[in-house]
Design a protein around this motif. Structure first.
Motif, PDB file in Angstrom:
ATOM      1  N   GLY A 160       0.826  -1.192   0.000  1.00 63.20           N
ATOM      2  CA  GLY A 160       0.000   0.000   0.000  1.00 63.20           C
ATOM      3  C   GLY A 160       0.863   1.245   0.000  1.00 63.20           C
ATOM      4  O   GLY A 160       2.101   1.175   0.019  1.00 63.20           O
ATOM      5  N   LEU A 161       0.212   2.395  -0.022  1.00 62.39           N
ATOM      6  CA  LEU A 161       0.873   3.697  -0.059  1.00 62.39           C
ATOM      7  C   LEU A 161       0.493   4.476   1.193  1.00 62.39           C
ATOM      8  O   LEU A 161      -0.691   4.641   1.495  1.00 62.39           O
ATOM      9  CB  LEU A 161       0.437   4.467  -1.305  1.00 62.39           C
ATOM     10  CG  LEU A 161       0.887   5.921  -1.411  1.00 62.39           C
ATOM     11  CD1 LEU A 161       2.372   5.991  -1.748  1.00 62.39           C
ATOM     12  CD2 LEU A 161       0.068   6.667  -2.475  1.00 62.39           C
ATOM     13  N   ILE A 162       1.482   4.974   1.931  1.00 65.08           N
ATOM     14  CA  ILE A 162       1.191   5.847   3.072  1.00 65.08           C
ATOM     15  C   ILE A 162       0.791   7.216   2.533  1.00 65.08           C
ATOM     16  O   ILE A 162       1.589   7.889   1.889  1.00 65.08           O
ATOM     17  CB  ILE A 162       2.404   5.983   4.006  1.00 65.08           C
ATOM     18  CG1 ILE A 162       2.756   4.631   4.627  1.00 65.08           C
ATOM     19  CG2 ILE A 162       2.112   7.004   5.114  1.00 65.08           C
ATOM     20  CD1 ILE A 162       3.992   4.660   5.520  1.00 65.08           C
ATOM     21  N   TYR A 163      -0.453   7.613   2.786  1.00 64.40           N
ATOM     22  CA  TYR A 163      -0.921   8.902   2.279  1.00 64.40           C
ATOM     23  C   TYR A 163      -1.049   9.947   3.377  1.00 64.40           C
ATOM     24  O   TYR A 163      -1.229  11.132   3.086  1.00 64.40           O
ATOM     25  CB  TYR A 163      -2.246   8.750   1.536  1.00 64.40           C
ATOM     26  CG  TYR A 163      -3.433   8.378   2.407  1.00 64.40           C
ATOM     27  CD1 TYR A 163      -4.245   9.359   2.966  1.00 64.40           C
ATOM     28  CD2 TYR A 163      -3.747   7.048   2.650  1.00 64.40           C
ATOM     29  CE1 TYR A 163      -5.330   9.022   3.758  1.00 64.40           C
ATOM     30  CE2 TYR A 163      -4.827   6.702   3.435  1.00 64.40           C
ATOM     31  CZ  TYR A 163      -5.619   7.698   3.998  1.00 64.40           C
ATOM     32  OH  TYR A 163      -6.683   7.360   4.793  1.00 64.40           O
ATOM     33  N   LYS A 164      -0.941   9.523   4.653  1.00 69.73           N
ATOM     34  CA  LYS A 164      -1.021  10.491   5.747  1.00 69.73           C
ATOM     35  C   LYS A 164      -0.320   9.918   6.961  1.00 69.73           C
ATOM     36  O   LYS A 164      -0.385   8.714   7.218  1.00 69.73           O
ATOM     37  CB  LYS A 164      -2.476  10.820   6.080  1.00 69.73           C
ATOM     38  CG  LYS A 164      -2.642  11.854   7.204  1.00 69.73           C
ATOM     39  CD  LYS A 164      -4.072  12.352   7.323  1.00 69.73           C
ATOM     40  CE  LYS A 164      -5.032  11.263   7.778  1.00 69.73           C
ATOM     41  NZ  LYS A 164      -6.383  11.824   8.073  1.00 69.73           N
ATOM     42  N   ALA A 165       0.361  10.788   7.715  1.00 63.09           N
ATOM     43  CA  ALA A 165       0.964  10.397   8.987  1.00 63.09           C
ATOM     44  C   ALA A 165       0.530  11.431  10.024  1.00 63.09           C
ATOM     45  O   ALA A 165       0.733  12.627   9.838  1.00 63.09           O
ATOM     46  CB  ALA A 165       2.488  10.350   8.876  1.00 63.09           C
ATOM     47  N   LEU A 166      -0.066  10.952  11.114  1.00 65.80           N
ATOM     48  CA  LEU A 166      -0.622  11.878  12.099  1.00 65.80           C
ATOM     49  C   LEU A 166      -0.722  11.177  13.451  1.00 65.80           C
ATOM     50  O   LEU A 166      -1.268  10.071  13.546  1.00 65.80           O
ATOM     51  CB  LEU A 166      -2.003  12.362  11.638  1.00 65.80           C
ATOM     52  CG  LEU A 166      -2.673  13.466  12.446  1.00 65.80           C
ATOM     53  CD1 LEU A 166      -1.849  14.755  12.384  1.00 65.80           C
ATOM     54  CD2 LEU A 166      -4.086  13.734  11.913  1.00 65.80           C
ATOM     55  N   SER A 167      -0.160  11.821  14.484  1.00 68.88           N
ATOM     56  CA  SER A 167      -0.288  11.359  15.870  1.00 68.88           C
ATOM     57  C   SER A 167       0.149   9.905  16.050  1.00 68.88           C
ATOM     58  O   SER A 167      -0.491   9.128  16.771  1.00 68.88           O
ATOM     59  CB  SER A 167      -1.737  11.534  16.359  1.00 68.88           C
ATOM     60  OG  SER A 167      -2.138  12.880  16.259  1.00 68.88           O
ATOM     61  N   PRO A 213       8.904   5.526   8.691  1.00 71.25           N
ATOM     62  CA  PRO A 213       8.108   5.605   7.465  1.00 71.25           C
ATOM     63  C   PRO A 213       7.753   7.061   7.155  1.00 71.25           C
ATOM     64  O   PRO A 213       7.616   7.890   8.064  1.00 71.25           O
ATOM     65  CB  PRO A 213       6.858   4.782   7.797  1.00 71.25           C
ATOM     66  CG  PRO A 213       7.253   3.920   8.956  1.00 71.25           C
ATOM     67  CD  PRO A 213       8.233   4.739   9.739  1.00 71.25           C
ATOM     68  N   LEU A 214       7.595   7.353   5.880  1.00 71.82           N
ATOM     69  CA  LEU A 214       7.242   8.692   5.433  1.00 71.82           C
ATOM     70  C   LEU A 214       5.983   8.651   4.584  1.00 71.82           C
ATOM     71  O   LEU A 214       5.693   7.635   3.940  1.00 71.82           O
ATOM     72  CB  LEU A 214       8.379   9.306   4.603  1.00 71.82           C
ATOM     73  CG  LEU A 214       9.702   9.589   5.295  1.00 71.82           C
ATOM     74  CD1 LEU A 214      10.716  10.082   4.267  1.00 71.82           C
ATOM     75  CD2 LEU A 214       9.528  10.599   6.417  1.00 71.82           C
ATOM     76  N   VAL A 215       5.271   9.748   4.567  1.00 73.38           N
ATOM     77  CA  VAL A 215       4.191   9.900   3.603  1.00 73.38           C
ATOM     78  C   VAL A 215       4.779   9.735   2.205  1.00 73.38           C
ATOM     79  O   VAL A 215       5.840  10.291   1.899  1.00 73.38           O
ATOM     80  CB  VAL A 215       3.523  11.282   3.754  1.00 73.38           C
ATOM     81  CG1 VAL A 215       2.593  11.561   2.582  1.00 73.38           C
ATOM     82  CG2 VAL A 215       2.767  11.366   5.072  1.00 73.38           C
ATOM     83  N   GLY A 216       4.117   8.942   1.378  1.00 70.84           N
ATOM     84  CA  GLY A 216       4.622   8.652   0.038  1.00 70.84           C
ATOM     85  C   GLY A 216       5.332   7.321  -0.064  1.00 70.84           C
ATOM     86  O   GLY A 216       5.604   6.846  -1.171  1.00 70.84           O
ATOM     87  N   ASP A 217       5.645   6.699   1.074  1.00 68.89           N
ATOM     88  CA  ASP A 217       6.302   5.400   1.051  1.00 68.89           C
ATOM     89  C   ASP A 217       5.364   4.318   0.522  1.00 68.89           C
ATOM     90  O   ASP A 217       4.188   4.260   0.895  1.00 68.89           O
ATOM     91  CB  ASP A 217       6.757   4.993   2.456  1.00 68.89           C
ATOM     92  CG  ASP A 217       8.156   5.460   2.784  1.00 68.89           C
ATOM     93  OD1 ASP A 217       8.996   5.515   1.867  1.00 68.89           O
ATOM     94  OD2 ASP A 217       8.419   5.752   3.967  1.00 68.89           O
ATOM     95  N   ARG A 218       5.901   3.436  -0.313  1.00 70.78           N
ATOM     96  CA  ARG A 218       5.243   2.180  -0.632  1.00 70.78           C
ATOM     97  C   ARG A 218       5.676   1.187   0.435  1.00 70.78           C
ATOM     98  O   ARG A 218       6.872   1.056   0.732  1.00 70.78           O
ATOM     99  CB  ARG A 218       5.656   1.676  -2.008  1.00 70.78           C
ATOM    100  CG  ARG A 218       5.354   2.609  -3.162  1.00 70.78           C
ATOM    101  CD  ARG A 218       3.892   2.695  -3.494  1.00 70.78           C
ATOM    102  NE  ARG A 218       3.254   1.398  -3.677  1.00 70.78           N
ATOM    103  CZ  ARG A 218       1.977   1.244  -4.032  1.00 70.78           C
ATOM    104  NH1 ARG A 218       1.198   2.312  -4.194  1.00 70.78           N
ATOM    105  NH2 ARG A 218       1.466   0.050  -4.193  1.00 70.78           N
TER     106      ARG A 218
END
Length: 300
Positions: A4-11, A39-44
């Motif tokens: 999957g794709l990380i599209y958001k990182a929060l809390s 992990p970063l937003v945008g990572d597969r």
């Protein structure tokens, strides 16, 4: 294992969009902290689902790019958003953004906003002429520009087409209309916006975290926290010159290897500046950036 794709990182949570378009709220496995990774937003990523309907990020797939500010992985296009009025187009700041974009290995698209504001401005004709001259200059270097009006919905179709199939990072000063532009691109989206403060002459930051927003015709855009200051602490002397496209092409003709293009004899860039083959504004900005870099080096 599903991807999957990380599209958001929060809390402390990572929100993963799976191949079916279903979002999954995940925590990162402890192994990442032990390795000093994040992990970063945008990572597969590879992920696993837990019994409570959430998931875990288990593995980060190889990245093509990695940005520190904003923290985004796998972006391949930087959308540099500049307004033509309030605030007026600032070519020195644009060149600073372009240096960082080139250093990061991203392609750049220059988007001009608030074109409708020129219709009623007292000096609209002068500003319009300056804008067209700037567009011609950057086109000659190899940068594409798109002029837009969120209010009149002008230039949006061309922008959507350019953004398709990319992970794009939107960047620019606060108050130039980044959030308004993204709102216009994505029907139903309502990112918070702020008008320019008359007292301060600049906008307030309205975006608090990095999030990828999916476009209807494919691709993602990252609406990122606004910023107006960039420094060159992480760039070396040669790298700054290499981040000016026209300088990079000319530097092979310099007499000395590692030429700074400031004072050396036999410098092809200085010769091009004297002949008018490169824009005086671009060279002046480069010289200013070099001075800033040297001052920072002495300070730290």
């Amino acid at each position: 294992m599903p991807e999957g794709l990380i599209y958001k990182a929060l809390s402390g949570y990572y929100y993963v969009m799976n191949e079916e378009g279903r979002p999954i709220q995940c925590r990162a496995r402890g192994i990442f902290k032990k390795r000093g990774e994040s992990p970063l937003v945008g990572d597969r990523v590879d992920y696993g689902e837990t019994e409570n309907g959430e998931g875990t990020v288990d593995r980060i797939l190889p990245r093509s790019t990695e940005l520190v500010r904003p923290p985004v992985a796998n972006a391949d296009l930087a959308v540099l958003v500049f307004s033509v009025l309030r605030p007026e187009l600032n070519l020195q700041l644009l060149d600073k953004f372009l240096v960082h974009t080139e250093h990061a290995g991203l392609d750049a698209l220059i988007v001009l906003t608030k074109m409708d504001a020129l219709d009623d401005a007292e000096d609209g004709d002068r500003v319009r002429a300056d804008v067209e001259a700037a567009r011609a200059l950057y086109a000659s270097i190899g940068y594409e520009t798109i002029a837009t009006s969120s209010k009149k919905r002008e230039g949006l179709d061309a922008l959507r087409e350019r953004l398709s199939r990319h992970i794009s990072v939107f960047a620019g000063q606060s108050g130039v209309g980044k959030s308004s532009l993204v709102n216009a691109l994505v029907p139903g989206l309502e990112l918070a916006t702020n008008e320019i403060s008359d007292k301060l002459g600049r906008g307030k930051h309205t975006t608090r975290h990095v999030e990828l927003i999916r476009l209807e015709h494919g691709g993602y855009v990252a609406d990122t926290p606004g910023f107006s200051q960039l420094d060159f602490a992480e760039l070396g002397i040669e790298q700054i010159g290499d981040c000016f496209r026209e300088f990079r092409e000319l530097s092979a003709g310099c007499k000395f290897r590692g030429c700074t293009h400031i004072h050396e004899p036999g410098c092809a860039v200085l010769a091009a500046k004297e002949s008018g083959a490169i824009a005086a504004s671009r060279y002046d900005h480069y010289a200013g950036f070099m001075a800033e870099w040297k001052e920072n080096r002495r300070r730290y």
